[in-house]
Design an enzyme around this catalytic site. Structure first.
Site, short mmCIF file in Angstrom:
data_model
loop_
_atom_site.label_atom_id
_atom_site.label_comp_id
_atom_site.label_asym_id
_atom_site.label_seq_id
_atom_site.Cartn_x
_atom_site.Cartn_y
_atom_site.Cartn_z
N ASP A 68 0.91 -1.59 -4.78
CA ASP A 68 -0.36 -0.89 -4.57
C ASP A 68 -1.29 -1.24 -5.73
OD1 ASP A 68 -2.37 1.04 -3.71
OD2 ASP A 68 -0.74 2.06 -2.65
N ASP A 122 -3.41 -6.67 -5.61
CA ASP A 122 -4.42 -6.57 -4.56
C ASP A 122 -3.89 -7.27 -3.31
OD1 ASP A 122 -6.57 -6.77 -2.86
OD2 ASP A 122 -7.95 -7.60 -4.34
N MET A 123 -3.69 -6.51 -2.23
CA MET A 123 -3.08 -7.09 -1.02
C MET A 123 -3.96 -8.13 -0.34
SD MET A 123 -3.23 -3.83 1.54
CE MET A 123 -4.77 -2.93 1.81
N GLY A 175 0.84 -1.20 0.00
CA GLY A 175 0.00 0.00 0.00
C GLY A 175 0.86 1.24 0.00
N LYS A 178 2.80 0.96 6.30
CA LYS A 178 2.72 2.24 7.01
C LYS A 178 1.33 2.84 6.86
CE LYS A 178 4.07 7.03 6.73
NZ LYS A 178 2.77 7.53 6.24
N HIS A 181 -4.92 0.76 9.75
CA HIS A 181 -5.99 1.52 10.44
C HIS A 181 -7.15 1.86 9.51
CE1 HIS A 181 -4.96 6.06 9.69
NE2 HIS A 181 -4.74 5.35 8.61
#
Length: 375
Positions: free
Chosen positions: A241, A261-262, A218, A275, A279
């Site tokens: 990403d 796509d993670m 990302g 990083k 969240h």
């Protein structure tokens, strides 16, 4: 009786003042946004010394009738700690009548505005400028969903996952993808926050030493990966990403871009960096991402590590201002995305549910912490 009554009245007015302060807190945000939009910090910086109100009004091409409005805006920004007022001394020589041979010096005092550390952080020419972050966060695109937070909370269905979706009819990521103008503003905002990573890389070198390869999961347009690849030329860095984010970005000998796509799979490496990504996502989604991370660092047999840079809420230890900012971010995640800010126990649950065996909170800087995670 009167004294008791007046004490009660005083308390009531204090409570009213507290309430009003919070009702109007958005004015702090909007005044700062206005100052950045007008480039006031940049003008003062270029001026090279404190600037008077008439000089500032002249450089901003403000109509004389609105100079008093500029004064009022600056007065609030001084009170909020974004500028300081300082006395400027001008010396005037006055010639006295001939019979008095002395020359009297008259001193005229004028006030000028100067920068503070907070306004230095939004000077646009600085590499570490956060002005794009302010612009992205205070855009009506992100502010308008707050107006439907109450309605969204009351709704029985969870069809619209966030107030943002209720307002715009799609997720934040889809919105940025479809509205390229705001998408660009948002990406620049995220990249500006990432520039501050250069200090983290400098201060916590042992985290990166000894690594042969690293994937920034990302990683956006590669701000952080570029900082790491320059500080550690021996590390082969990959920015991972969504395809449209990394398309046509310039690569170097030790920095490349991969689209994907993670949630499906992540390129393998000695270390993965995540990083300020987790969240954004719910617990379930985070466990899925972390499982893909675990696969990526163990696929070659030897176990690597995951480096997480994110917020860890710690209301007991943190200063009040830091906790307040972390709680702001937590509520922001609720309004814009399905994510949240987490305390140590919540992080630990995620790590163990994803199959990791140990972790270490190596450092904390500002609002964020650095966590090393091992399979």
């Amino acid at each position: 009786m009167d004294i008791v009554h007046s004490q009660g009245a005083n308390e009531l007015f204090e409570v009213q003042s507290h309430l009003y302060k919070h009702i109007f807190s958005f004015i702090d945000s909007m005044s700062l946004n206005c100052a950045i939009q007008l480039a006031i910090p940049d003008i003062i910086h270029s001026h090279g010394r404190p600037i008077t109100l008439p000089q500032l009004a002249s450089k901003l091409h403000i109509h004389p009738k609105k100079t008093s409005c500029l004064h009022r805006l600056m007065r609030l920004l001084v009170h909020s700690g974004f500028f300081t007022r300082t006395k400027l001394h001008h010396h005037h020589h006055q010639n006295q009548p001939e019979d008095e041979e002395k020359e009297e010096e008259e001193e005229e005092e004028e006030e000028g505005y100067a920068l503070t550390p907070s306004s230095r952080l939004v000077i646009k020419d600085n590499v570490t400028s956060l002005s794009p972050f302010v612009k992205a966060m205070l855009d009506p695109v992100l502010v308008s969903p707050w107006h439907v937070l109450g309605d969204w909370l009351r709704e029985g269905s969870t069809q619209e996952l966030t107030p943002f979706e209720k307002t715009h009819g799609m997720s934040l990521w889809n919105y940025c993808n479809q509205n390229t103008e705001y998408g660009g503003v948002f990406n620049e905002g995220m990249a500006s926050d990432s520039q501050l990573m250069s200090f983290v890389v400098e201060d916590y070198k042992p985290i990166f030493e000894g690594l042969g390869s690293l994937v920034d999961v990302g990683g956006g347009t590669g701000t952080v990966a570029r900082i790491i690849s320059q500080a550690f030329p021996h590390i082969k860095c990959t920015v991972f990403d969504l395809p449209h984010v990394v398309a046509n970005l310039p690569e170097t000998t030790n920095l490349k871009y991969v689209g994907g796509d993670m949630f499906q799979s992540i390129p393998s490496a000695d270390a993965l960096l995540i990083k300020w990504i987790l969240h954004d996502w719910s617990d379930e989604e985070c466990v899925n991402i972390l499982k893909r991370c675990r696969e990526a660092i163990t696929s070659k047999g030897k176990g690597g590590k995951v480096i997480i840079i994110d917020v860890v809420i710690n209301e007991e230890k943190d200063e009040d201002d830091i906790t307040k900012t972390k709680l702001f971010f937590d509520t922001l995640m609720m309004v814009l995305l399905t994510g949240k800010e987490r305390d140590k126990n919540e992080w630990e649950t995620l790590f163990f549910n994803a199959g990791f065996t140990r972790y270490n909170i190596v450092a904390s800087y500002g609002m964020k912490s650095v966590i090393e995670l091992y399979p």
